[in-house]
Design a protein around this motif. Structure first.
Motif, PDB file in Angstrom:
ATOM      1  N   SER A 296       5.647  17.284  14.281  1.00 25.73           N
ATOM      2  CA  SER A 296       5.076  18.292  14.971  1.00 25.73           C
ATOM      3  C   SER A 296       6.068  19.298  15.562  1.00 25.73           C
ATOM      4  CB  SER A 296       4.184  17.696  16.250  1.00 25.73           C
ATOM      5  OG  SER A 296       5.212  17.163  17.021  1.00 25.73           O
ATOM      6  N   GLY A 297       7.226  19.103  15.837  1.00 21.46           N
ATOM      7  CA  GLY A 297       8.318  19.850  16.390  1.00 21.46           C
ATOM      8  C   GLY A 297       8.069  19.893  17.871  1.00 21.46           C
ATOM      9  N   GLU A 298       7.334  19.158  18.512  1.00 19.90           N
ATOM     10  CA  GLU A 298       7.249  18.933  19.749  1.00 19.90           C
ATOM     11  C   GLU A 298       8.427  18.476  20.757  1.00 19.90           C
ATOM     12  OE1 GLU A 298       4.556  16.647  23.048  1.00 19.90           O
ATOM     13  OE2 GLU A 298       4.100  16.445  20.976  1.00 19.90           O
ATOM     14  N   VAL A 299       9.103  18.973  21.604  1.00 18.21           N
ATOM     15  CA  VAL A 299       9.851  18.390  22.390  1.00 18.21           C
ATOM     16  C   VAL A 299       9.539  17.013  23.134  1.00 18.21           C
ATOM     17  CG1 VAL A 299      11.834  18.451  24.257  1.00 18.21           C
ATOM     18  CG2 VAL A 299      11.041  20.656  22.662  1.00 18.21           C
ATOM     19  N   LEU A 300      10.081  15.965  22.638  1.00 17.97           N
ATOM     20  CA  LEU A 300       9.767  14.471  23.484  1.00 17.97           C
ATOM     21  C   LEU A 300      10.518  14.275  24.492  1.00 17.97           C
ATOM     22  CD1 LEU A 300       9.257  12.625  20.004  1.00 17.97           C
ATOM     23  CD2 LEU A 300       7.419  13.780  21.521  1.00 17.97           C
ATOM     24  N   ASN A 301      11.741  14.741  24.593  1.00 20.00           N
ATOM     25  CA  ASN A 301      12.712  14.325  25.573  1.00 20.00           C
ATOM     26  C   ASN A 301      13.823  15.249  25.668  1.00 20.00           C
ATOM     27  OD1 ASN A 301      13.949  12.742  27.649  1.00 20.00           O
ATOM     28  ND2 ASN A 301      13.886  10.563  26.522  1.00 20.00           N
TER      29      ASN A 301
END
Length: 529
Positions: A296-301
Motif C-alpha cells: 500500500s505504501g503506507e507508513v507503518l513505523n
C-alpha cells in the motif's frame, strides 16, 4: 592348507600320473612332473615341466570327475592350492579369465528382478557426460534412462542447486515442464535430452557476455524536480524500488519501467533502503528510519534514534542493524513492522559509520575512520578490527568468511573475517569506490569515476593470479558518480548522481553488429507531477 586337502591333492595328481605312465615311453622326450611332499609345508613341484599336449585328455577328465565329487569348500581350497603353485605369468592368465566372469551388469539385472526403481536411482547420480556414456552401453541401459526420465531429473537437480539454472528456467519458461509427476503433459525423456545442451550453450553465452561486456542497456530517467540523484535501490523480478536525493521513494515496474508509485514522508534524502515481501525500510539524512507497507505504501513505523543521517541499514530474521553519521551502530529487534525495539548501541568508530552487514555470527561495520570492525551478533560484543585501507571506507559486503570493502583510497580489499587478514587488494578505479557486491563468481563495483567494474572473484582469491587478470570488464554509461548497484547472474542494475537507473542485461543481447561492450539502449523518462 588342511592335511585332508593336501592328501586329496596328492591322490588326485598321483592317480593321474599313474594312469598316464603307460604312455610315457611311447612319447618323445618330455618334462616329467615330480611331486614332493615336504614334511612341514605344501606340496612343491619341480622346475621341470612338460608342454601341454592332447595326450592328457583322459587325465584332465579324471581330475574333473574327482573334483566334481567334492564339496564347494573343498573345491575352493583345492583351487587355491593349485594357484599357489603357479607362477606370476599363469596368475595373469587366470586373472584375465576371471574378470569377465566376476562382472555383473546390475543395471540390466535389477529390472529383471522387478527393481527398476533401484537401477534408475543409481543412474540418477550421474553427471551429463556419464549419462551420455551410459546410454551407449546397451539398449537396456538406454531404456532405464529413458523410462526413468533421468535427463529431466538431472536438469531438476541443477535448477535446485544452481541460481543460474533456476533463473534460466524461469526466463525461458521450461520450468513448467519440471518438478511434475509423469503425466501426459510432461514431454518424453528425449525432450530433456535435447534441452540439456541448449541450456549449456545459453550458460556459455551468458558467461562470454559478462567477460566481453556485451549487454543490452535500458535506462530510466528519473527527472527529479529539485535535487538529482538516486542514492539506493533494490530489485526483484517484478519491481525496482529506489531512494532518491529529492526525499522520495519511487517504485518502478521491472518490465515496462514505468513508475508505479511514489512514497513521500522523509524530510531529507533517502540514503538507504531494503525491502522484503511485507515492508520497505528506509533510512534518511533526516536521521529517521521509516517502515512502509510494501503493497500500500503506507507508513507503518518511524524510528527516531540517531542524531544524524542514517547512512545504511540491513534487516533479516527479526534483527535490524542501522548505522549513522553520528558514529554509532544501532541493533534492533523486529517483532513486527510496528513492534521494533532497540536492543543495543555499538560504539567504537571514530568517524561516520557508512555501511553495515551481518549474519548469525557477526555484525560488520565500516567507517570513515579507515577501519572495519567486527562484532558478535548474539552478544553485540566487539571482536576485532580490520586495518589496511589508507582512507575512509564507503562500502562493504560480508558473506561466509569473506568481506569485500571499497574505499576512498580508490581500492577494493578482500578480507578473511576470522583471522583479519587482507587477502587481496584490487586497483583500477580512479576515484572513491562507492558501492560493491559479490556472488560466488564475480565482484561488481561502482565508483565516483562513473565506472562499473566486473572482477573475477575466484582469481582474486588465488594469490598466484596476476593482478592484470582480475578485472574482467569496465562498463561506462553513467555520466555521474555511481551510488548503488545490485546484480545477479543475468544483469546489473545501477543508480547514479546523474539521476538515472541503468539495467545492464547480459542475457538478452542483440547480435546485429553492435560493437563489443555497448548495446542500443531504451530510455524511459518519468517526470514527476
Amino acid at each position: 592348507m588342511e592335511p585332508e586337502i593336501e592328501d586329496k591333492t596328492l591322490e588326485l595328481m598321483n592317480t593321474s600320473v599313474m594312469e598316464s605312465q603307460n604312455h610315457v615311453d611311447d612319447l618323445s622326450p618330455k618334462k616329467t612332473t615330480v611331486l614332493t611332499k615336504l614334511s612341514n609345508g605344501p606340496v612343491m613341484t619341480g622346475s621341470r615341466k612338460r608342454p601341454s599336449e592332447g595326450g592328457n585328455d583322459k587325465e584332465k577328465a579324471h581330475c574333473i570327475a574327482l573334483f566334481d565329487q567334492w564339496s564347494e569348500t573343498d573345491q575352493v581350497e583345492f583351487v587355491e592350492h593349485l594357484i599357489s603353485r603357479m607362477c606370476h605369468y599363469q596368475h595373469g592368465h587366470i586373472n584375465t579369465y576371471l574378470k569377465p566372469m566376476l562382472q555383473r551388469d546390475f543395471i540390466t539385472a535389477l529390472p529383471a528382478q522387478g527393481l527398476d526403481h533401484i537401477a534408475e536411482n543409481i543412474l540418477s547420480f550421474l553427471d551429463a557426460q556419464s549419462l551420455c556414456s551410459a546410454e551407449l552401453v546397451c539398449k537396456e541401459w538406454q531404456r532405464v534412462i529413458s523410462e526413468g526420465m533421468l535427463w529431466k531429473k538431472l536438469i531438476e537437480r541443477m535448477v535446485r542447486t544452481d541460481p543460474l539454472w533456476k533463473g534460466l528456467s524461469e526466463r525461458h519458461q521450461w520450468e513448467k515442464y519440471l518438478f511434475k509427476n509423469r503425466t501426459t503433459e510432461v514431454p518424453p525423456n528425449s525432450y530433456y535430452h535435447s534441452l540439456y545442451p541448449k541450456i549449456i550453450q545459453d550458460i556459455e553465452t551468458i558467461e562470454a557476455n559478462w567477460r566481453c561486456g556485451r549487454h543490452n542497456l535500458q535506462r530510466i530517467q528519473c527527472r527529479s524536480e529539485n535535487s538529482k540523484g538516486v542514492y539506493c535501490l533494490q530489485y526483484d523480478d517484478d519491481k525496482i524500488i529506489s531512494g532518491l536525493r529529492d526525499n522520495s521513494i519511487k517504485i518502478w515496474d521491472k518490465q515496462s519501467l514505468e513508475c508505479l508509485k511514489i512514497l513521500t514522508g522523509h524530510t531529507g534524502s533517502v540514503l538507504c533502503l531494503q525491502y522484503d515481501e511485507r515492508v520497505i525500510v528506509t533510512g534518511s539524512s533526516d536521521s529517521t528510519v521509516r517502515v512502509w507497507d510494501v503493497t500500500s505504501g503506507e507508513v507503518l513505523n518511524t524510528l527516531i534514534h540517531h542524531n544524524e543521517a542514517v547512512l545504511h541499514l540491513r534487516f533479516c530474521n527479526g534483527l535490524m542493524v542501522t548505522c549513522s553519521k553520528d558514529r554509532s551502530i544501532a541493533v534492533w529487534d523486529m517483532a513486527s513492522p510496528t513492534d521494533i525495539s532497540l536492543r543495543r548501541v555499538l560504539v567504537g568508530h571514530r568517524a561516520a559509520v557508512n555501511v553495515v552487514d551481518f549474519d548469525d555470527k557477526y555484525i560488520v561495520s565500516a567507517s570513515g575512520d579507515r577501519t572495519i570492525k567486527v562484532w558478535s551478533t548474539s552478544t553485540c560484543e566487539f571482536v576485532r578490527t580490520l586495518n589496511g585501507h589508507k582512507r575512509g571506507i564507503a562500502c562493504l559486503q560480508y558473506r561466509d568468511r569473506l568481506v569485500v570493502s571499497g574505499s576512498s583510497d580508490n581500492t577494493i580489499r578482500l578480507w578473511d573475517i576470522e583471522c583479519g587478514a587482507c587477502l587481496r587488494v584490487l586497483e583500477g578505479h580512479e576515484e572513491l569506490v562507492r558501492c560493491i557486491r559479490f556472488d560466488n563468481k564475480r565482484i561488481v563495483s561502482g565508483a565516483y569515476d562513473g565506472k562499473i567494474k566486473v572482477w573475477d572473484l575466484q582469481a582474486a582469491l588465488d594469490p598466484r593470479a596476476p593482478a592484470s587478470t582480475l578485472c574482467l570488464r569496465t562498463l561506462v554509461e553513467h555520466s555521474g558518480r555511481v551510488f548503488r548497484l545490485q546484480f545477479d547472474e543475468f544483469q546489473i542494475i545501477s543508480s547514479s548522481h546523474d539521476d538515472t537507473i541503468l539495467i545492464w542485461d547480459f542475457l538478452n543481447v542483440s547480435t546485429n553488429g553492435q560493437s563489443e561492450g555497448r548495446s542500443p539502449s531504451r530510455t524511459y523518462t518519468y517526470i514527476s507531477r
